[in-house]
Design a protein around this motif. Structure first.
Motif, short mmCIF file in Angstrom:
data_model
loop_
_atom_site.label_atom_id
_atom_site.label_comp_id
_atom_site.label_asym_id
_atom_site.label_seq_id
_atom_site.Cartn_x
_atom_site.Cartn_y
_atom_site.Cartn_z
N SER A 1 0.88 -1.10 0.08
CA SER A 1 0.23 0.12 0.02
C SER A 1 0.77 1.25 -0.01
O SER A 1 0.30 2.20 -0.56
N TYR A 2 1.80 1.27 0.70
CA TYR A 2 2.96 2.28 0.84
C TYR A 2 4.22 2.39 -0.07
O TYR A 2 5.24 2.96 0.44
N GLN A 3 3.92 1.62 -1.25
CA GLN A 3 5.01 1.77 -2.19
C GLN A 3 6.16 1.07 -1.53
O GLN A 3 7.58 1.91 -2.03
N HIS A 4 6.22 0.13 -0.91
CA HIS A 4 7.51 -0.39 -0.23
C HIS A 4 8.24 0.56 0.49
O HIS A 4 9.54 0.12 0.89
N ASN A 5 7.53 1.54 1.00
CA ASN A 5 8.57 2.39 2.01
C ASN A 5 8.10 1.80 3.46
O ASN A 5 6.92 2.02 4.12
N PRO A 6 9.27 1.32 4.12
CA PRO A 6 9.09 0.71 5.30
C PRO A 6 8.52 1.58 6.60
O PRO A 6 7.85 1.12 7.53
N PHE A 7 9.02 2.67 6.58
CA PHE A 7 8.92 3.68 7.60
C PHE A 7 7.34 4.35 7.40
O PHE A 7 6.56 4.23 8.37
N ARG A 8 6.85 4.31 6.19
CA ARG A 8 5.33 4.78 6.15
C ARG A 8 4.67 3.57 6.45
O ARG A 8 3.34 3.84 7.00
N ASP B 1 0.21 7.16 -3.12
CA ASP B 1 0.14 5.62 -2.99
C ASP B 1 -0.91 4.67 -3.38
O ASP B 1 -0.64 3.75 -4.17
N TYR B 2 -2.12 5.58 -3.08
CA TYR B 2 -3.27 4.68 -3.72
C TYR B 2 -3.40 4.45 -5.13
O TYR B 2 -3.50 3.29 -5.80
#
Length: 313
Positions: free
Chosen positions: A188-195, A237-238
């Protein structure tokens, strides 16, 4: 996400290059971090070890490390991307003063790729002739968004991205969720682990894929009204995830069995080159120079413009 310590980010270890830089700190160190979350942690650890009275010992409780932990060290000055010209002018006056506790003074400037041009120009003047005791640590997400004149005066260190396994473990540990949930959040968050570790669990984008396709094919525009419900920080992201899913479907020439009913979708409706172009233009809206207030209208315009030059995508 609140401020993280370096120990909280397992893929950002203290390596030999960091050690060499800490032993002889450059006048300006630029940390490039696409995720905009790890650079501050690494920068603060670099500064702690450089100012430490015990040569940067891990877990040190010397006076310098104690003051840094409490946010009151007199030889550390911090500014974020919301800095105003008056704030920077005051800071640049302070860097000229002799360090109070040791022999070095550090300035941590966060997200300089989001700073106003006038702020960067003032910073550049100091970087041209910095006081010998002063060291700048800068962070940015994109090398191309940093002025070339600043790059030429900086030692650049690019932070490594996490592996898929490391990102997954990070999200699972931070959110205390199962593997399947963490995978869904990363997607869902474009593979950004922090978000993914802090953002809301979003509805699955596949649910509105038929409506998205209808907009691209200019058959129905109800999807545009649905986008108005999304916060600006989640909107890209969506929509990006939906376009990415359509790209994969076109490349593989296969629709997953668990997808919603796409009976109205014909393969000839999709052009892979134009889908890739749309995806790239959506990602460009993430740049700091882009207005956050107009993001919704920009996304709508890109979806509408997708099919304008010809009748078939």
């Amino acid at each position: 996400m609140g401020s993280l310590a370096l120990a909280d980010i397992p893929w950002l270890g203290w390596d030999e290059r960091c050690q060499r830089l800490q032993q002889t700190p450059p006048g300006c160190l630029l940390l490039l971090d696409p995720w905009r979350a790890g650079a501050e942690a690494l920068g603060r650890e670099f500064i702690r070890r450089s100012l430490c009275l015990n040569d940067g010992a891990p877990g040190c409780h010397c006076r310098s490390c104690h003051l840094l932990a409490g946010g009151s060290h007199p030889d550390l000055l911090v500014q974020d991307e919301a800095s105003k010209m008056a704030d920077l002018r005051t800071l640049l006056e302070l860097v000229q003063l002799t360090p109070l506790l040791g022999t070095k003074r550090f300035v941590l400037l966060l997200n300089i790729d989001g700073q106003h041009e006038s702020v960067l120009n003032a910073l550049l003047k100091t970087l041209e002739e910095p006081p010998p005791h002063c060291h700048f640590v800068l962070t940015a997400a994109n090398r191309r968004a940093v002025k070339a004149t600043i790059l030429s005066r900086a030692q650049v260190l690019t932070l490594p991205p996490p592996s898929e396994a490391a990102a997954l473990e990070f999200v699972m540990a931070r959110r205390q969720v199962a593997r399947a949930v963490a995978l869904e959040l990363l997607e869902s968050y474009q593979h950004n682990p922090f978000r993914a570790a802090t953002g809301e669990a979003l509805p699955h984008p596949d649910e509105s894929l038929p409506a998205c396709v209808d907009v691209l094919c200019q058959r129905n525009f109800a999807f545009l009204a649905q986008l108005e419900r999304w916060p600006a920080g989640q909107l890209l992201d969506y929509v990006s995830r939906q376009i990415g899913a359509l790209i994969r479907a076109k490349q593989l020439e296969w629709l997953p069995p668990n997808w919603p009913n796409l009976a109205s979708l014909r393969r000839e409706d999709l052009d892979i080159n134009r889908l890739h172009n749309l995806y790239a233009r959506l990602q460009a809206l993430r740049r700091p120079s882009q207005s956050q207030l107009n993001r919704l209208y920009a996304v709508k315009a890109l979806l509408l413009e997708y099919n304008l030059p010809r009748n078939k995508l």
